[in-house]
Structure formats: C-alpha cells, structure tokens
Motif scaffolding. Structure first.
Motif, PDB file in Angstrom:
ATOM      1  N   ASP A 200       3.294   4.163   5.977  1.00 27.35           N
ATOM      2  CA  ASP A 200       2.062   4.428   5.240  1.00 27.35           C
ATOM      3  C   ASP A 200       2.172   4.050   3.771  1.00 27.35           C
ATOM      4  O   ASP A 200       1.180   3.645   3.146  1.00 27.35           O
ATOM      5  CB  ASP A 200       1.695   5.914   5.351  1.00 27.35           C
ATOM      6  N   PHE A 201       3.371   4.193   3.200  1.00 29.29           N
ATOM      7  CA  PHE A 201       3.597   3.883   1.788  1.00 29.29           C
ATOM      8  C   PHE A 201       4.879   3.084   1.645  1.00 29.29           C
ATOM      9  O   PHE A 201       5.835   3.283   2.404  1.00 29.29           O
ATOM     10  CB  PHE A 201       3.716   5.175   0.952  1.00 29.29           C
ATOM     11  N   ARG A 202       4.913   2.212   0.640  1.00 33.70           N
ATOM     12  CA  ARG A 202       6.102   1.417   0.355  1.00 33.70           C
ATOM     13  C   ARG A 202       6.397   1.450  -1.142  1.00 33.70           C
ATOM     14  O   ARG A 202       5.536   1.100  -1.957  1.00 33.70           O
ATOM     15  CB  ARG A 202       5.909  -0.041   0.826  1.00 33.70           C
TER      16      ARG A 202
ATOM     17  N   LEU B 236       3.033  -6.122  -5.008  1.00 34.25           N
ATOM     18  CA  LEU B 236       2.138  -5.042  -5.443  1.00 34.25           C
ATOM     19  C   LEU B 236       0.721  -5.566  -5.607  1.00 34.25           C
ATOM     20  O   LEU B 236      -0.253  -4.942  -5.171  1.00 34.25           O
ATOM     21  CB  LEU B 236       2.657  -4.454  -6.762  1.00 34.25           C
TER      22      LEU B 236
ATOM     23  N   GLY C  51      -0.826  -6.094  -2.226  1.00 39.76           N
ATOM     24  CA  GLY C  51      -0.998  -4.927  -1.376  1.00 39.76           C
ATOM     25  C   GLY C  51       0.110  -4.739  -0.354  1.00 39.76           C
ATOM     26  O   GLY C  51       0.007  -3.884   0.522  1.00 39.76           O
TER      27      GLY C  51
ATOM     28  N   ASN D 146       3.133  -0.342  -2.515  1.00 35.37           N
ATOM     29  CA  ASN D 146       2.270   0.569  -3.269  1.00 35.37           C
ATOM     30  C   ASN D 146       2.746   0.789  -4.694  1.00 35.37           C
ATOM     31  O   ASN D 146       1.930   1.014  -5.593  1.00 35.37           O
ATOM     32  CB  ASN D 146       2.203   1.931  -2.572  1.00 35.37           C
ATOM     33  N   ARG D 147       4.068   0.758  -4.880  1.00 39.44           N
ATOM     34  CA  ARG D 147       4.638   0.998  -6.207  1.00 39.44           C
ATOM     35  C   ARG D 147       5.845   0.097  -6.411  1.00 39.44           C
ATOM     36  O   ARG D 147       6.606  -0.140  -5.478  1.00 39.44           O
ATOM     37  CB  ARG D 147       5.053   2.459  -6.378  1.00 39.44           C
TER      38      ARG D 147
END
Length: 261
Positions: A118-120, A172, A175, A178-179
């Motif tokens: 869900d997040f990277r 980033l 997309g 995420n950070r």
C-alpha cells in the motif's frame, strides 16, 4: 545458498518481513517467495505488515542465476509464474495495510513486490527499474496492469519497453513510491509509518482496503479468450532462444545477441 525471509515484530501490531539473500542482492528465490506467502498467512493477527530488504538493497528481482541449463525454461517459468505470483497475491490480498521500505534498489520482480504494497518508502539513493526487455521476457498481464494502475500507460511503456531505470526522486514524481528520504532514515521512517497504520481502526482499514481492491479488480476484467492468449504469449517466451540468451547476457554484463526466436 538459498535466500531467507526473516520475520520479527519491531513494534506493537507490526510484523516485519526482511528479504535476505546478500550474495545475490536479495534476489527472489523459492525460499524467500514461499516464506512471504507463509508469513502473511500465519500472522493474520498483524495490524500492519512491513516488507524490507537486508542491507543496502531491497531486491534485484528474480534469482535466475542458479537454474539448471537442462530444463532452464521450465525452471524459470516455475519460479516466475508460481511462488512469485503466490507472494504477490498474499501481499495484495491481505486485509491489513502493507508498507515496503526500500533501503536501496528495487529491480524487476523486486519492484513489483514493492508495488503491491500500500505504501513505499524509498532511499534517495535507490534505483527502480524493469529489465524484461533486456532479458527477452514477456511480463505477465496482471503485473503490467499493476504498473498501469500506479503510473499510467506512458510511464509503464518507458519502464518495460525501454528497460529504463529511474532514480527514487523520479519514482516519487511518477507515483511509484510515496516518500523519498535519506538512506539512513528509511528503517525508522518506514517503521514509524507502519506503527501509525497499526494504530488505526482495524475495521476501517480492512473495509477500505476491500473496497479499493474490488474497484481496481473491476477495471481489470478481460475477455477470457484474450486473457488466455496473453497467458500463452507469456508462456511461449520461456521456451525462446532469446530468453535463454537474454538471461545469460544479463549475467555476463554484455549486449545480448537477439535472434527473434
């Protein structure tokens, strides 16, 4: 030596899975991929799953280096099509939030493994790339769909048709992550994010993940005949002379001599 997957609980509600195959830059083999599927199933009490790589690397992708010359095509397809697909399905299908921490490069299958999370969170030194065009590999239509969903068709073409590698800052902007943070802060930042997710309302997280998953699935429906054609196309690449040559050339760090067959 096969790789291994380390499992620990660095914070309340957080289960951390660490890819460890140092001699091969955390390449994905049967032991690691089977370990991911098993760990996700076994730790169904987790509030968040954190996936990372040991050392300064996330993953260099599939481990094709030790496959036997006799039966190479079948062994390569077995690795890429089955335990890898199972690991992706486990991470993508879990009801709890997932975070991928990229302390370094994420290449090929390693990048898709991060993408299903869900997040990277990526180190500013990390490179992100997709080398199928350099290997003679036809990528799975489900994998390509994941990239199209995340970064759009034009950027997916850049990654897969050019075999392009990009830096984390470009990732980033696209997309893909995420950070982007300094490499020395990846572990603590990713763990902080995982801890915050683990502290949120579990019914809300599970429900919203289910809604998002079903919405994306609805957009991926293919005519069954077309889908079978794409699956057959992918299978055919494993038996091609170009795939065997591409893997050998990639390992030897030389230009491949393509034959178109």
């Amino acid at each position: 030596m096969p790789g291994m997957l380390s499992v620990d609980r660095p914070a309340e509600g957080v289960v951390r899975l660490t890819l460890s195959n140092p001699e091969k830059r955390n390449a994905l083999d049967h032991a690691i991929l089977d370990g991911i599927s098993a760990a996700v199933a076994q730790h169904d009490d987790a509030r968040c799953i954190l996936l990372t790589g040991a050392g300064s690397m996330f993953s260099a992708g599939y481990d094709l280096s030790d496959l036997p010359e006799d039966g190479f095509a079948a062994a390569a397809e077995e690795l890429v099509a089955h335990p890898f697909a199972d690991a992706l399905d486990a991470l993508e299908g879990t009801d709890v939030p997932t975070v991928a921490a990229l302390p370094g490069h994420a290449i090929g299958g390693g990048l898709e493994l991060a993408l299903v999370c869900d997040f990277r969170v990526a180190a500013d030194t990390a490179k992100l790339g997709m080398p199928p065009a350099k290997l003679g590999l036809v990528y799975s239509h489900t994998g390509l769909r994941r990239f199209i969903d995340a970064i759009g068709i034009n950027r997916t073409r850049e990654l897969f048709l050019l075999g392009r590698y990009i830096d984390a800052t470009t990732g980033l902007d696209w997309g893909l992550v995420n950070r982007v943070i300094p490499a020395e802060d990846v572990e603590t930042t990713a763990l902080s994010l995982a801890t915050k997710l683990a502290g949120n309302a579990p019914l809300s997280l599970r429900g919203n993940k289910r809604v998002l998953r079903e919405l994306l699935k609805a957009e991926r429906e293919l005519d069954p005949a077309i889908e079978q054609e794409l699956i057959d196309l992918r299978h055919s690449c494993f038996d091609s002379e170009d795939f065997a040559e591409g893997v050998k050339a990639f390992a030897e760090k030389r230009p491949a001599r393509w034959q178109g067959r």
